[in-house]
Design an enzyme around this catalytic site. Structure first.
Site, PDB file in Angstrom:
ATOM      1  N   HIS A 113      35.592  50.130  67.164  1.00 24.43           N
ATOM      2  CA  HIS A 113      36.719  50.659  66.410  1.00 24.43           C
ATOM      3  C   HIS A 113      37.570  49.540  65.794  1.00 24.43           C
ATOM      4  CE1 HIS A 113      39.367  54.163  65.720  1.00 24.43           C
ATOM      5  NE2 HIS A 113      40.317  53.260  65.695  1.00 24.43           N
ATOM      6  N   HIS A 154      39.768  60.551  63.153  1.00 22.57           N
ATOM      7  CA  HIS A 154      40.269  60.794  64.504  1.00 22.57           C
ATOM      8  C   HIS A 154      39.348  61.814  65.153  1.00 22.57           C
ATOM      9  CE1 HIS A 154      44.194  60.130  66.895  1.00 22.57           C
ATOM     10  NE2 HIS A 154      43.539  59.009  66.739  1.00 22.57           N
ATOM     11  N   ASN A 155      38.051  61.504  65.123  1.00 25.45           N
ATOM     12  CA  ASN A 155      37.023  62.461  65.520  1.00 25.45           C
ATOM     13  C   ASN A 155      37.019  62.760  67.014  1.00 25.45           C
ATOM     14  OD1 ASN A 155      36.306  62.165  62.859  1.00 25.45           O
ATOM     15  ND2 ASN A 155      34.635  60.727  63.281  1.00 25.45           N
ATOM     16  N   ARG A 161      51.339  56.237  58.947  1.00 26.22           N
ATOM     17  CA  ARG A 161      51.939  54.943  59.321  1.00 26.22           C
ATOM     18  C   ARG A 161      51.239  53.792  58.626  1.00 26.22           C
ATOM     19  NH1 ARG A 161      52.079  57.012  64.207  1.00 26.22           N
ATOM     20  NH2 ARG A 161      50.360  55.809  65.009  1.00 26.22           N
ATOM     21  N   GLY A 220      39.157  51.498  54.094  1.00 22.62           N
ATOM     22  CA  GLY A 220      38.175  52.355  54.737  1.00 22.62           C
ATOM     23  C   GLY A 220      38.200  52.229  56.242  1.00 22.62           C
ATOM     24  N   SER A 274      33.455  55.074  61.777  1.00 27.45           N
ATOM     25  CA  SER A 274      33.398  55.781  63.053  1.00 27.45           C
ATOM     26  C   SER A 274      31.938  55.938  63.429  1.00 27.45           C
ATOM     27  CB  SER A 274      34.082  57.143  62.918  1.00 27.45           C
ATOM     28  OG  SER A 274      33.861  57.908  64.081  1.00 27.45           O
TER      29      SER A 274
END
Lengths: 747, 80
Positions: A49, A95-96, A116, A535, A538
């Site tokens: 991540h 945010h899978n 944010r 970009g 994930s």
């Protein structure tokens, strides 16, 4: 070092998601065994991540430059120049995993996080979009997940007062155990008030602002990079809970401080919170930080250094201020009822040139990490990959015709993936700020740049079944469709953000999908002058070894110089001519027709190759269409994508409550079902009151254009044999989603 | 048979509502409040008369609807 009661064992290393080789590298960098806090920091910084270790090699191949690009990938978000001293700042992020575990909070904090990212750079968010992918509708979890995710997105976005203006929602069984929630925010800033993350100024104060730190989502960033198994589903890690009202205060406080000249650098605390924000600022600036964790505002008692460094509590920011500005800044944040704490200062790099992150807690030095080897020189893998085997192109004659053309149309428009998404977007405040010119439901949303006649067009696109069948062509198509959707509103496409959702990169065939998609995206970005400016990646989106369809979501942004010129998808008016731009060959491989009507799943080679994307043709046809819109000759425009020509015509009819009579232009090589539902690329439908002149201009430009029919009546009629009322289509189109969602719970 | 259920946020989960209550109480000049955490109180009246079976039924209700077990704890009390 009080926090290391135990030696670092192989087990602890494995729990932190580090491989043996990576741990050896840790030992080399440290020159000693790390303590648990240090190990935790390595673990999050080197997670997929934060480090992009599997994808970096390929992301570097994407084109990121154009004269209008102010800032490309690497910062919190991408920035493009939109003239008059104004900039658009945007990014999409996934945010899978959190959304699968706790759909409401997972989706909400995804929206909060991406906003944010955008306001950290000095922009006021002006629009949100969301690309959602769920499992098959009859999977027992799907309805619950849709409910939670949609409510979560609405909850956060509506409370912030930022309109949610567009996105996508699709259902496919490959997402049964691994949904996708990709959130995009577009913000507006002055080109002379843009803020970056590079820290500078030895001795300058490092300041923490926003909410207090609690034990939220510790190791969220590591979790987001690990495959789900049945066991992790039961573990239920603590997920972060968002507080949009606090974020609204944080937005206003940050923008107020940004209007002064106090800020040297600023970074939001997203995944891996205090760790990644402080390391990124120091690394980008080539300095070190001495940080006193006792000064960190804490929500809970007895928090350890490990917990504070890894916490993912929401609504927090880190910044470096010019000395002497602390009191003025504190006043602003306290006025907005937010925490403000000076937690450290910038330090000189050591003799070897790297800065150090030195942490103090309860009077002890509890960590000392060299920043460059850890942040900039984190692992980069060239993972083995195999190209996806090429598929044969399916001939139209190989695909069965429907018993009834209009019944097939009705099935497609009233199915899970062809139906209206009104149920979703009506739950979002899509009009707040009063600048939404084109609402959700069209090709792209159009949002006015407040107080000007300019507007930004934005959309999110990808056709995962194409990418699965041919990653290169699918990658191209995703970018081309984004470009077409912006073009169809009259906008000049400027740049994209890419959200690459894939399975386990340690499997060569998945890595091959990633590599192929990057190649296709790069091809299209170059040909269309449409660079990638931000970009997110994930990976490990799989459950029990089954990957999702490769889903590189493309978020595109374009500019309209004069918003009054924009056109929508609804037919322009009774009696107007309908013109099809681009050639129809009837490509049915991997088409929506093949999935919904023939019942194939797109996974086997005999479902055919996806449509070819001729980028030069895309550009030629798109430039022509845009000029026709801007000149006022085209009164409506819709790009032809999933479902083909007939679905596009029906969508135009439904959007305007007007019928149309269309000539049957099918022929021997293109039977009527292939002509109606083929998904050949580079096509648009426009309406005009002066078709002769438009066709003449098309001929001069070398653009293939066909006069296909007339807007009239209340029926959609093809040739002499096929007709259906627009009201009937609208009924099935609008009802699928509400019917599905109001169905009693299946379990 | 009557029963009650208390649903509370798990330790460490952010409680924006609790924070708002705390903030407002302070604004009303109630002094000395360190923290407020809020939850739900649910009263049920069910046909089942066997306490063990009743608890089992309510436990299933808690897991299925009344509590979000990812972020909340629940406590069941059976009142004869």
């Amino acid at each position: 070092m009080s926090e290391t009661p135990n030696k670092i064992t192989a087990e602890i290393v494995a729990e932190h998601g580090l491989s043996e080789e990576e741990y050896q590298l840790v030992l080399e960098i440290m020159g000693r065994e790390p303590n648990i806090t240090e190990l935790g920091i390595f673990s999050v910084m080197w997670s997929e991540h934060c480090s992009y270790k599997s994808s970096k090699k390929w992301l570097k191949t994407l084109p990121t430059e154009a004269p209008w690009v102010i800032c490309g990938p690497g910062e919190n978000a991408g920035i493009i120049d939109i003239g008059d001293g104004q900039a658009a700042i945007f990014k999409m992020e996934s945010h899978n995993h959190p959304s699968y575990i706790e759909p409401y909070q997972g989706a909400a904090t995804g929206v909060g996080g991406i906003m944010r990212d955008v306001f950290t750079m000095g922009a006021r968010p002006i629009a949100n979009l969301n690309a959602l992918r769920f499992g098959r509708p009859d999977h027992p979890k799907t309805r619950h997940l849709v409910h939670g995710v949609v409510e979560g997105i609405g909850g956060y976005g509506n409370c912030m007062g930022v309109p949610t203006v567009g996105g996508e929602c699709e259902f496919d069984k490959s997402y049964d155990g691994n949904i996708l929630v990709n959130a995009m925010t577009v913000g507006l800033a002055s080109t002379d008030k843009i803020f970056y993350s590079a820290a500078a100024g030895i001795g300058y104060p490092v300041v923490y602002v926003g909410s207090k730190t609690g034990r939220d989502g510790i190791h969220g960033a590591t979790m987001a990079s690990t495959e789900f198994t049945e066991a992790t589903e039961d573990k239920r890690p603590t997920v972060q809970v968002g507080d949009p009202f606090t974020e609204k205060l944080l937005l206003e406080a940050c923008l107020e401080l940004m209007a002064t000249d106090a800020i040297v650098a600023i970074q939001d605390m997203g995944a891996a919170g205090l760790t990644s924000s402080s390391f990124e600022m120091a690394s980008n600036g080539g300095v070190g930080i001495d940080m006193n964790l006792d000064a960190v505002p804490q929500r809970e008692e007895n928090m350890t250094a490990y917990e504070m460094m890894l916490s993912e509590s929401q609504e927090r920011m880190l910044m470096v201020l010019h000395p002497g500005k602390e009191d003025m800044a504190r006043e602003i944040f306290e006025k907005w009822e937010l925490d403000f704490a000076i937690i450290g200062k910038l330090t000189e790099p050591d003799e070897s040139g790297t800065g150090h992150m030195v942490l103090f807690h309860k009077g002890e030095k509890i960590a000392d990490l060299p920043i460059d080897p850890l942040a900039a020189a984190s692992p980069e893998y060239d993972r083995p990959w195999v190209p996806t085997p090429a598929r044969e192109t399916l001939k139209p004659s190989e695909v069965k015709a429907p018993d009834n053309l209009m019944a097939a149309l009705k099935t497609m428009l009233g199915g899970a993936n062809g139906s209206s998404r009104r149920w979703i977007w009506e739950q979002y405040d899509h009009m707040v700020m009063a600048d939404t010119v084109q609402r959700p439901g069209g090709d792209a949303a159009v949002v006015r740049v407040h107080g000007t006649k300019k507007a930004l067009a934005m959309s999110s696109d990808v056709t995962p079944r194409y990418v699965f069948a041919d990653p290169v062509m699918g990658g191209r198509q995703a970018v081309a469709e984004s470009w077409r959707n912006l073009t169809a509103t009259g906008a000049r496409p400027l740049a994209i953000t890419d959200n690459m959702n894939f399975g386990n990169p340690q499997r060569p065939e998945i890595m091959g999908q990633f590599v192929g998609a990057c190649e296709g995206i790069a091809d299209a970005c170059i040909a269309l002058d449409f660079p990638v400016v931000s970009g997110n990646v994930s990976l490990y989106n799989e459950t029990n070894g089954t990957g999702i369809l490769p889903t590189p979501t493309i978020g595109g942004v374009g500019l309209l110089d004069d918003v009054s010129k924009t056109v929508g998808v609804g037919f322009g008016g009774e009696g107007q001519a309908i013109v099809i731009i681009g050639e129809t060959a009837g490509h049915l491989g991997q088409s929506q027709y093949l999935m919904e009507i023939i019942g194939r799943d797109g996974l086997s080679a005999d479902d055919g190759a996806p449509p070819n994307v001729d980028l030069a043709l895309e550009r030629k046809n798109g430039d022509f269409v845009r000029a026709e819109i801007i000149s006022g000759a085209a009164s409506a425009c819709h790009d032809i994508s999933s479902g083909g020509l007939l679905v596009a015509l029906a969508e135009m009819a439904m959007a305007s409550n007007m019928g149309a009579t269309i000539e049957d232009l099918s022929g021997a090589s293109t039977p009527i079902h292939a002509w109606a539902f083929g998904e050949d690329q580079a096509r648009y439908i426009v309406t005009t009151s002066d078709p002769e002149e438009m066709l003449e201009r098309a001929e001069k430009s070398g653009v293939y254009a066909t006069l296909a029919g007339t807007v009239e009546g209340q029926e959609l009629t093809i040739g002499t044999a096929h007709s259906i009322s627009v009201a009937e289509l609208k009924d099935v189109h609008e009802n699928w989603m509400p019917d599905f969602m109001s169905h009693p719970e299946a379990h | 048979m009557k029963a009650t259920v208390h649903v509370t946020l798990k330790n460490g989960v952010l409680d924006p509502q609790g924070k708002a209550i705390e903030h407002t109480l302070s604004g009303l000049e109630f002094k000395g409040i360190n923290e407020v955490r809020q939850g739900k109180f649910i009263e049920l009246d069910i046909n089942e008369t066997d306490p063990a079976k009743a608890r089992e039924q309510i436990d299933a209700m808690c897991r299925g609807l009344l509590a979000n077990t990812v972020i909340e704890n629940y406590e069941i009390e059976i009142i004869e």
